[in-house]
Design an enzyme around this catalytic site. Structure first.
Site, PDB file in Angstrom:
ATOM      1  N   GLY A 213      -3.636  -2.861  -5.010  1.00 55.77           N
ATOM      2  CA  GLY A 213      -2.530  -2.519  -4.112  1.00 55.77           C
ATOM      3  C   GLY A 213      -2.828  -2.966  -2.700  1.00 55.77           C
ATOM      4  O   GLY A 213      -3.691  -3.814  -2.482  1.00 55.77           O
ATOM      5  N   ASN A 214      -2.098  -2.418  -1.752  1.00 60.66           N
ATOM      6  CA  ASN A 214      -2.369  -2.765  -0.351  1.00 60.66           C
ATOM      7  C   ASN A 214      -2.172  -1.531   0.517  1.00 60.66           C
ATOM      8  O   ASN A 214      -1.787  -0.473   0.023  1.00 60.66           O
ATOM      9  CB  ASN A 214      -1.478  -3.929   0.090  1.00 60.66           C
ATOM     10  CG  ASN A 214      -0.025  -3.584  -0.045  1.00 60.66           C
ATOM     11  OD1 ASN A 214       0.452  -2.659   0.608  1.00 60.66           O
ATOM     12  ND2 ASN A 214       0.685  -4.279  -0.912  1.00 60.66           N
ATOM     13  N   ARG A 215      -2.411  -1.703   1.819  1.00 56.64           N
ATOM     14  CA  ARG A 215      -2.515  -0.522   2.688  1.00 56.64           C
ATOM     15  C   ARG A 215      -1.197  -0.128   3.373  1.00 56.64           C
ATOM     16  O   ARG A 215      -1.219   0.612   4.353  1.00 56.64           O
ATOM     17  CB  ARG A 215      -3.603  -0.770   3.730  1.00 56.64           C
ATOM     18  CG  ARG A 215      -4.971  -0.893   3.079  1.00 56.64           C
ATOM     19  CD  ARG A 215      -6.014  -1.357   4.066  1.00 56.64           C
ATOM     20  NE  ARG A 215      -6.096  -0.468   5.222  1.00 56.64           N
ATOM     21  CZ  ARG A 215      -6.665  -0.801   6.361  1.00 56.64           C
ATOM     22  NH1 ARG A 215      -7.182  -2.004   6.511  1.00 56.64           N
ATOM     23  NH2 ARG A 215      -6.725   0.057   7.352  1.00 56.64           N
ATOM     24  N   SER A 216      -0.070  -0.605   2.875  1.00 54.31           N
ATOM     25  CA  SER A 216       1.195  -0.245   3.532  1.00 54.31           C
ATOM     26  C   SER A 216       1.463   1.271   3.437  1.00 54.31           C
ATOM     27  O   SER A 216       1.290   1.871   2.382  1.00 54.31           O
ATOM     28  CB  SER A 216       2.337  -1.005   2.848  1.00 54.31           C
ATOM     29  OG  SER A 216       3.568  -0.468   3.234  1.00 54.31           O
ATOM     30  N   ALA A 280       5.708  -4.054   1.228  1.00 55.19           N
ATOM     31  CA  ALA A 280       4.559  -4.962   1.159  1.00 55.19           C
ATOM     32  C   ALA A 280       4.267  -5.156  -0.327  1.00 55.19           C
ATOM     33  O   ALA A 280       3.368  -4.526  -0.886  1.00 55.19           O
ATOM     34  CB  ALA A 280       3.372  -4.351   1.881  1.00 55.19           C
TER      35      ALA A 280
END
Ligand code: CTP
Length: 401
Positions: A213-216, A280
């Protein structure tokens, strides 16, 4: 429109305080009834006598009676004035007073009255550019805006300090127009418009407990959904996994992965006039995900992750947009404008919002953002650091051109 309107003017201690005299004179000429409250600092820039002469009323500077012989009624006049006013205008609003309003400090007649008023509050920040751009000031303005305070944004130009940039009090006409628009009701310029917003990250499964995943944080997309709803739009928000409350009046659809988001966007987009892709979306996902949790004690050692590309949702929307307005985001850490321009063209967007998470105040999870908006006409609008809610309004301003 201003005839017989009761306007309470609060003046704070900035050099633009002298311009308050022109405002009072013009408002009087247009038939409004004006009362003035000043902070002690404001009296360094313009005298109460000038303002009482122009407003034809006593000007209040102190919370307390000037002498013990004065009537004790004075003790509640901030409440009385708060009830009296159709609108309170603070002009100029210094960084200090903005900070007090944001935290609810009531240490003078002006800030006490601002806490007592029941009618709309409009503030006109005016100060030196660095004070205006400071994250503390921007954060405080964001707090006030979220609370429903109306902001008359300062103009860019030469400042009293000799510097040049945002911080200047607008001219008389835009001030009068803003007063009229606040009195006419909050801006409802998106009524009848259906807006689809995506927000947050997507989680791409490795196994039932792990993901890529990502940090959004989703804050930018949620701010857009909230601001659009407040401006009268019908808003659908498709969100990845985030820890945020659904804004009032917004229809929310929760998803986990890029594939799920794509499916929901495909289902929804045709009903909407405007699509804003703030999510994101993960660009890659594991080519296959394990049905059971991958144990570290297996014979095959450390597993290798093979990735494949996810669907480019925005590109799909760009290709099927017809007359819809499509706004995308570009998260860039270098060559921001060139990369964003390429994305705008490739994905057939109307606007692209550029931000850089490595810049101070624009990090993942922060409440502020510094954005630039590039239009398909090649024009770029640059903004200082501001709250995500305020940035959301700038993005929504693109819809009506
Ligand atoms: N986006 C999307 N679907 C994807 C990836 C991105 O809809 N699979 C959208 C995002 O919501 C954002 C815009 O595309 O509005 C920009 O995404 P970004 O990942 O920064 O751009 P890419 O085109 O994927 O390019 P790169 O990763 O090379 O920067």
């Amino acid at each position: 429109m201003l005839k017989n309107k009761k306007i309470l003017l609060g003046i704070t201690g900035g050099i633009a305080a002298y311009k308050a005299a022109y405002i009072v004179r013009e408002l009087k000429r247009l038939g409004a009834d004006i009362r003035v409250i000043m902070t002690h600092s404001a009296t360094q820039f313009i005298t109460p006598l000038t303002l009482s002469t122009l407003s034809q009323h006593e000007v209040i500077v102190s919370l307390w009676p000037e002498s013990t012989h004065e009537s004790t009624d004075l003790g509640v006049r901030h409440v009385d004035l708060g009830l009296w006013a159709d609108l309170m205008l603070i002009l100029p609003a210094t960084a200090n007073t903005i900070a007090k309003l944001a935290t609810g400090i009531a240490d003078n007649a002006l800030t006490s009255t601002a806490l007592s008023i029941r009618s709309p509050l409009l503030i006109a920040p005016a100060m030196d550019l660095d004070m205006y751009r400071h994250p503390a000031t921007q954060h405080n303005i964001g707090i006030l805006q979220e609370r429903g305070v109306h902001i008359l944004e300062p103009e860019s130009g030469d400042l009293a300090s000799g510097l040049s940039g945002p911080g200047r009090l607008p001219e008389l006409q835009p001030i009068l127009e803003k007063i009229e628009s606040v009195l006419a009701g909050t801006k409802k310029d998106l009524e009848g418009i259906q807006v689809l917003v995506t927000a947050g990250p997507t989680y791409e499964k490795i196994d039932p407990v792990r993901f890529v995943g990502n940090r959004s944080s989703g804050k930018m997309g949620f701010a857009i959904a909230k601001a659009a709803a407040q401006r009268g739009a019908e808003v659908t928000l498709i969100s990845g996994p985030v820890l945020l409350e659904t804004p009032q009046g917004v229809q929310r659809i929760d998803v986990d992965s890029a594939a799920e988001m794509f499916q929901k966007v495909q289902r929804e987009y045709e009903k909407h006039h405007v699509i804003i892709m703030a999510a994101a979306v993960a660009d890659f996902r594991p080519a296959s995900s394990a049905k059971q949790k991958i144990k570290k004690t297996n014979d095959r050692g450390v597993p290798e992750l093979k990735l494949e590309q996810t669907e480019d949702i925005l590109r799909f929307i760009g290709e099927h947009k017809d007359s819809r307005t499509v706004i995308g985001f570009a998260l860039e850490t270098e060559n921001e404008i060139d990369n964003a321009r390429e994305k705008l063209e490739k994905k057939k967007l109307d606007y692209i919002v550029i931000n850089n998470p490595t810049e101070e105040g624009s990090a993942f999870g922060s409440d502020t953002n510094r954005i630039n908006i590039l239009g398909k006409n090649g024009k770029i609008k640059e903004y200082p650091l501001m709250s995500k809610f305020e940035a959301a309004h700038k993005i929504l301003d693109c819809i009506n051109g």
